[in-house]
Design an enzyme around this catalytic site. Structure first.
Site, PDB file in Angstrom:
ATOM      1  N   ASP A   1      18.100  73.050  23.042  1.00  0.00           N
ATOM      2  CA  ASP A   1      19.474  73.045  23.547  1.00  0.00           C
ATOM      3  C   ASP A   1      19.769  71.894  24.514  1.00  0.00           C
ATOM      4  O   ASP A   1      20.622  71.072  24.232  1.00  0.00           O
ATOM      5  CB  ASP A   1      19.833  74.389  24.194  1.00  0.00           C
ATOM      6  CG  ASP A   1      21.334  74.668  24.179  1.00  0.00           C
ATOM      7  OD1 ASP A   1      22.085  73.857  23.613  1.00  0.00           O
ATOM      8  OD2 ASP A   1      21.753  75.698  24.727  1.00  0.00           O
TER       9      ASP A   1
ATOM     10  N   HIS B   1      18.641  72.641  17.452  1.00  0.00           N
ATOM     11  CA  HIS B   1      19.794  72.772  18.363  1.00  0.00           C
ATOM     12  C   HIS B   1      19.535  72.040  19.672  1.00  0.00           C
ATOM     13  O   HIS B   1      18.830  72.545  20.554  1.00  0.00           O
ATOM     14  CB  HIS B   1      20.082  74.249  18.644  1.00  0.00           C
ATOM     15  CG  HIS B   1      21.371  74.463  19.387  1.00  0.00           C
ATOM     16  ND1 HIS B   1      22.392  75.256  18.901  1.00  0.00           N
ATOM     17  CD2 HIS B   1      21.810  74.000  20.581  1.00  0.00           C
ATOM     18  CE1 HIS B   1      23.394  75.257  19.758  1.00  0.00           C
ATOM     19  NE2 HIS B   1      23.065  74.510  20.803  1.00  0.00           N
TER      20      HIS B   1
ATOM     21  N   HIS C   1      28.505  77.329  18.025  1.00  0.00           N
ATOM     22  CA  HIS C   1      28.156  78.018  19.267  1.00  0.00           C
ATOM     23  C   HIS C   1      28.967  79.301  19.251  1.00  0.00           C
ATOM     24  O   HIS C   1      30.197  79.251  19.289  1.00  0.00           O
ATOM     25  CB  HIS C   1      28.546  77.173  20.478  1.00  0.00           C
ATOM     26  CG  HIS C   1      27.603  76.062  20.776  1.00  0.00           C
ATOM     27  ND1 HIS C   1      27.400  75.018  19.914  1.00  0.00           N
ATOM     28  CD2 HIS C   1      26.795  75.846  21.848  1.00  0.00           C
ATOM     29  CE1 HIS C   1      26.500  74.195  20.437  1.00  0.00           C
ATOM     30  NE2 HIS C   1      26.118  74.668  21.607  1.00  0.00           N
TER      31      HIS C   1
ATOM     32  N   GLN D   1      33.412  71.101  22.265  1.00  0.00           N
ATOM     33  CA  GLN D   1      32.994  71.684  23.545  1.00  0.00           C
ATOM     34  C   GLN D   1      34.128  72.397  24.294  1.00  0.00           C
ATOM     35  O   GLN D   1      33.933  73.416  24.923  1.00  0.00           O
ATOM     36  CB  GLN D   1      32.417  70.580  24.439  1.00  0.00           C
ATOM     37  CG  GLN D   1      32.021  71.011  25.849  1.00  0.00           C
ATOM     38  CD  GLN D   1      30.728  71.786  25.876  1.00  0.00           C
ATOM     39  OE1 GLN D   1      29.655  71.235  25.683  1.00  0.00           O
ATOM     40  NE2 GLN D   1      30.808  73.094  26.093  1.00  0.00           N
TER      41      GLN D   1
ATOM     42  N   HIS E   1      21.540  68.881  22.424  1.00  0.00           N
ATOM     43  CA  HIS E   1      22.765  68.090  22.703  1.00  0.00           C
ATOM     44  C   HIS E   1      22.347  66.705  23.186  1.00  0.00           C
ATOM     45  O   HIS E   1      22.036  66.509  24.362  1.00  0.00           O
ATOM     46  CB  HIS E   1      23.617  68.776  23.773  1.00  0.00           C
ATOM     47  CG  HIS E   1      24.174  70.095  23.336  1.00  0.00           C
ATOM     48  ND1 HIS E   1      25.487  70.264  22.962  1.00  0.00           N
ATOM     49  CD2 HIS E   1      23.580  71.306  23.178  1.00  0.00           C
ATOM     50  CE1 HIS E   1      25.686  71.531  22.602  1.00  0.00           C
ATOM     51  NE2 HIS E   1      24.540  72.177  22.731  1.00  0.00           N
TER      52      HIS E   1
ATOM     53  N   TRP F   1      23.800  71.576  31.825  1.00  0.00           N
ATOM     54  CA  TRP F   1      23.538  72.983  31.486  1.00  0.00           C
ATOM     55  C   TRP F   1      22.091  73.382  31.715  1.00  0.00           C
ATOM     56  O   TRP F   1      21.725  74.538  31.533  1.00  0.00           O
ATOM     57  CB  TRP F   1      23.919  73.246  30.029  1.00  0.00           C
ATOM     58  CG  TRP F   1      25.379  73.083  29.826  1.00  0.00           C
ATOM     59  CD1 TRP F   1      26.345  74.030  30.077  1.00  0.00           C
ATOM     60  CD2 TRP F   1      26.072  71.922  29.375  1.00  0.00           C
ATOM     61  NE1 TRP F   1      27.571  73.510  29.807  1.00  0.00           N
ATOM     62  CE2 TRP F   1      27.451  72.223  29.382  1.00  0.00           C
ATOM     63  CE3 TRP F   1      25.670  70.649  28.964  1.00  0.00           C
ATOM     64  CZ2 TRP F   1      28.420  71.306  28.999  1.00  0.00           C
ATOM     65  CZ3 TRP F   1      26.637  69.739  28.584  1.00  0.00           C
ATOM     66  CH2 TRP F   1      27.990  70.055  28.595  1.00  0.00           C
TER      67      TRP F   1
ATOM     68  N   GLU G   1      28.385  82.767  23.203  1.00  0.00           N
ATOM     69  CA  GLU G   1      27.409  82.397  24.243  1.00  0.00           C
ATOM     70  C   GLU G   1      27.951  82.866  25.588  1.00  0.00           C
ATOM     71  O   GLU G   1      28.399  82.087  26.427  1.00  0.00           O
ATOM     72  CB  GLU G   1      27.195  80.876  24.252  1.00  0.00           C
ATOM     73  CG  GLU G   1      26.083  80.436  25.201  1.00  0.00           C
ATOM     74  CD  GLU G   1      25.931  78.922  25.282  1.00  0.00           C
ATOM     75  OE1 GLU G   1      26.722  78.198  24.664  1.00  0.00           O
ATOM     76  OE2 GLU G   1      25.009  78.477  25.998  1.00  0.00           O
TER      77      GLU G   1
HETATM   78 FE   FE2 Z   1      24.184  74.342  22.666  1.00  0.00          FE
END
Ligand code: FE2
Length: 415
Positions: free
Chosen positions: A307, A55, A208, A150, A57, A313, A211
């Site tokens: 992630d 996982h 996702h 997203q 991005h 993020w 979260e």
């Molecule tokens: Fe993620």
């Protein structure tokens, strides 16, 4: 190639590993090399399968601070900043940053990566770049791509069509973001839509899911129901599920039966969940993680992911799964000696199950010769001492070779 005297996955006894034509031909003590074998002396080193990050991005990686730093540290500010940065995405921009991040990950022993790719973009620029990256890095990295909405599927213009376009372009899995959709009903509907699309195109699902520190966020029950009813089961992954850390125990007790029936996978992202979670709490302040220890004890497959690597993020990240695991074990309080000793599975075997690559993964005769060698007796020492990773080997070829950095100490002169 012949690797001499190593401890495979914490085994007490030493074994040799004979590699031929990129595969493990034989595992046994005291194998004799033939004339043209390259011999690597293990001297009792630890050997494990390569690291897996199921996982990350890669479309947003290496953009932290552009156009602004996420000073509040919330998920929603991250989405807002990314929405701005997204305006200036180009094929070359994504291709270059993603490849840079993958090389960083490979240098730390990663050979399997699953990346989510934002498809709430009418031109699917990032996806087109990452499809080429997936092809170009294949000799040294197995990369899977997830179509990640997203900004929502039902809550974004043409969201459903964009997901289907991504499926046609050749992603490996379909994502979802039910907790971000306008309503709970949209969230549930988006998951069922993805279930149908996954069946139509023969794809995996990696959503996702929940979260958010909101105990009312219950996308997971719909995702698990879809996994169960479609029979997709182990091809389905629930990423994050951080709301589960806020659910009441009575509900979790009921939910756990469904999760076991569905046999889906979980990915927890300790660095990001700890960083983004609990942001709206004063005290007590929640950890923001899903119930890793309890899911694991219930026999469900849980892997850790990184992630984010330097993006809106998460301001840090260096592609090293040891950081992920180290924090993950602390945050989930899985620090019994045996838990630490066996914890490598969260960043190896369990991630391989998420990616459904188990048939070609692991240290066994007949499997591809993909392995890591650490200067340590076992995983407890490797993790605790951040032992030197001497080799990352893929298909019998050395991808990474690393010697311990020399260090001079002068303590004794002060005695
Ligand atoms: Fe993620």
């Amino acid at each position: 190639m012949l690797i001499k005297a190593v401890r495979i996955e914490n085994a007490e006894t030493l074994q040799d590993i004979l590699i031929e034509d990129g595969r493990i031909k034989q595992i046994a003590p005291d194998i004799q090399p033939s004339d043209n074998d390259t011999v690597i002396e293990g001297n009792g080193a630890l050997v494990i399968p390569p690291f897996v990050d199921p996982h990350v991005h890669l479309d947003s990686t290496m953009t932290a601070g552009d156009p602004e730093w996420n000073e509040s540290g919330t998920l929603f500010d991250g989405i807002r900043i990314w929405s701005e940065r997204k305006q200036k995405l180009s094929y070359d921009d994504v291709y270059q940053r993603a490849t840079e991040a993958l090389k960083l990950q490979a240098s730390h022993g990663l050979q399997f990566v699953r990346s989510h790719v934002d498809v709430t973009d009418p031109d699917l620029v990032a996806l087109r770049a990452l499809l080429d990256v997936r092809k170009d890095v294949a000799p040294w990295m197995t990369l899977q791509l997830v179509a990640f909405p997203q900004e929502g599927i039902l809550s974004f213009p043409n969201g459903k069509a964009l997901m289907e376009n991504a499926a046609k372009l050749g992603v490996d899995a379909l994502g979802a973001i039910p907790h971000y959709e306008f309503t709970q009903a949209y969230g549930a509907e988006s998951i069922r839509f993805v279930g149908d699309l996954a069946q139509k195109y023969g794809l995996m699902i990696d959503a996702h899911c929940d979260e958010i520190d909101d105990p009312a966020s219950r996308g997971l029950e719909t995702l698990a129901t879809v996994a169960y009813e479609t029979g997709l089961k182990e091809k389905v992954t629930a990423s994050h599920t951080t709301a589960m850390g806020s659910y009441n125990d009575a509900y979790v007790y009921k939910l756990m039966r469904l999760l076991q029936m569905a046999d889906l996978n979980f990915v927890s992202n300790p660095l990001i969940n700890m960083y983004l979670g609990g942001r709206f709490d004063t005290y007590p302040k929640r950890r923001g993680l899903t119930r890793v220890k309890e899911l694991d004890a219930a026999g469900l497959n849980v892997a850790f992911g990184e992630d984010d690597i330097k993006d809106p993020w998460y301001p840090m990240g260096n592609g090293n799964m040891l950081d992920v695991l180290h924090l993950g074990l602390h945050a989930t309080q899985m620090m019994g000696y045996t838990e630490i000793l066996n914890s490598y599975r969260f960043i190896t075997h369990n991630g391989a199950r998420v990616m459904q690559v188990e048939d070609e993964y692991g240290i066994a005769e007949g499997k591809p010769a993909n392995l890591l060698m650490f200067d340590a007796d076992n995983w407890y020492d490797a993790l605790n001492e951040r032992a030197n990773m001497r080799y990352s080997i893929r298909n019998g070829e050395i991808l990474v070779e690393q010697k311990p950095a020399p260090r001079t100490t002068n303590f004794d002169q002060f005695v």
